[in-house]
Enzyme design. Structure first.
Site, PDB file in Angstrom:
ATOM      1  N   CYS A 132       2.596  -3.102   4.292  1.00  0.00           N
ATOM      2  CA  CYS A 132       3.024  -4.011   4.907  1.00  0.00           C
ATOM      3  C   CYS A 132       2.939  -5.262   5.511  1.00  0.00           C
ATOM      4  CB  CYS A 132       1.909  -3.442   6.519  1.00  0.00           C
ATOM      5  SG  CYS A 132       2.051  -3.502   7.770  1.00  0.00           S
ATOM      6  N   CYS A 135       1.314  -6.324   8.877  1.00  0.00           N
ATOM      7  CA  CYS A 135      -0.676  -5.833   9.072  1.00  0.00           C
ATOM      8  C   CYS A 135      -0.871  -6.834   8.546  1.00  0.00           C
ATOM      9  CB  CYS A 135      -0.640  -4.735   8.100  1.00  0.00           C
ATOM     10  SG  CYS A 135       0.482  -3.022   8.069  1.00  0.00           S
ATOM     11  N   ASP A 136      -0.196  -7.022   7.577  1.00  0.00           N
ATOM     12  CA  ASP A 136      -1.247  -7.985   5.912  1.00  0.00           C
ATOM     13  C   ASP A 136      -0.632  -9.941   6.236  1.00  0.00           C
ATOM     14  OD1 ASP A 136      -2.490  -6.606   5.603  1.00  0.00           O
ATOM     15  OD2 ASP A 136      -1.433  -5.841   4.016  1.00  0.00           O
TER      16      ASP A 136
END
Ligand code: NAP
Length: 304
Positions: A132, A135-136
């Site tokens: 992701c 997200c990261d």
């Protein structure tokens, strides 16, 4: 309490089903595993969902969808469905937090990212391996990363990362992207994105955390080492149908068999959104499925 409709999954499909169900006067409980949005919440910018001319962040859209359904009385529980009894008039969902009963069930559990299947892939998850980018990505600010895949997700991830990272290798097993042309054009204009065509990631390097990847050219067999701090895997997804697979017919890839009506072979049980056998998996088609599922759930209840 026995609900008129149990919705499993808090993505765009689940919230649309809950909105339509609630608006039709049904009592609706939605079970979501972690937080609202499903896969959509991991997308930085959604610009193919009508009504948002500037595009919208996936998590923000999820929160708006949740609020829309709550306006019509939706109740939400955080719970992971582990088993189901779907055959009788009263359907039972077993979860890690107890059991829930309903007269209809809408399965809107979506899909999850696929793994590459490499040795130590799971061990390095969160230590350089990610599924992701939105997200990261921020953990890799100013660093060099690789993205594996050639579809819309890989392209969107590479574009997103190009604004954060120093350098991005886009490793794809073909000689052109499967992604939409708009993505391909934007990526081609990114100076810090290097395409590694006809290649796959074949080994992960580093002890304790990822320090590089081996990529192999499919045609020549030539191997190349890329020194990267992160690898973002974007090679498609698999349906989240395990909890229902035994009770319902699925295709060979695990998608629950249901046609445009979202009806499954069990009366009162509907499979909608990305988890269903269908041609196009997008936010807009997931939302449409949710509305259709609620419509046929309402029809089923009215015939009882
Ligand atoms: P996808 O369209 O299935 O693409 C997966 C990509 O990964 C393909 O390029 C595929 O290669 C490659 N691949 C598959 N297995 C692989 C493996 N084992 N090793 C290496 N490469 C592998 O999946 P997606 O990109 O996640 O998209 C899923 C759906 O979401 C699509 O309908 C997409 O349009 C939609 N989506 C839309 C947006 C948007 O419009 N904003 C953003 C994200 C996703 P091949 O090309 O050789 O098959």
């Amino acid at each position: 309490m026995i609900y008129d409709m149990l919705v499993v999954g808090g993505g765009p499909c689940g919230y649309a089903a809950a909105l339509y169900g609630g608006r039709a006067g049904l009592s609706v409980l939605l079970l979501e595993k972690l937080s609202p949005g499903g896969q959509m919440a991991t997308t930085d910018m959604i610009d193919n969902y009508p009504g948002f001319p500037e595009g919208i962040n996936g998590f923000d859209l999820a929160m708006l969808m949740k609020q829309s359904a709550e306006r019509f009385g939706l109740r939400t529980e955080t719970a992971d469905v582990t088993g189901a009894e779907l055959e009788g008039d009263i359907k039972v969902l077993r979860t890690d937090g107890g059991k829930y009963e309903g007269r209809t069930v809408v399965i809107a559990t979506g899909a999850s990212p696929k793994e590459l299947g490499l040795e130590r892939e799971r061990e390095l998850r969160g230590r350089g391996m990610s599924y992701c980018a939105t997200c990261d990505g921020m953990f890799y600010r100013g660093k060099t990363v690789a993205v594996a895949g050639g579809g819309d997700t890989a392209a969107a991830d590479a574009l997103y990362l190009s604004r954060i990272c120093e350098k991005i290798y886009l490793v794809h097993r073909r000689d052109s992207l499967r992604a939409a042309k708009t993505y391909a054009d934007k990526l081609a204009a990114c100076k810090n994105v290097e395409f590694v065509w006809n290649s796959g990631v074949t080994a992960l390097r580093g002890e304790g955390k990822l320090e590089g990847v081996e990529v192999t050219d499919k045609n020549s067999g030539e191997k190349r080492e890329l020194a990267v701090d992160g690898l973002f895997v974007a090679v498609g997804s698999r349906p989240n149908s395990e909890s229902f697979g035994g009770a319902l017919k699925t295709d060979e890839r695990g998608y629950i068999c249901a046609d445009e009506t979202t009806r499954t072979e069990l009366p009162g049980v509907f499979a909608a959104g990305d988890v269903r056998t269908k041609a196009l998996r997008q936010v807009v088609t997931a939302v449409a499925d949710g509305a259709v599922a609620a419509h046929f759930a309402e029809e089923y209840l009215s015939m009882k």
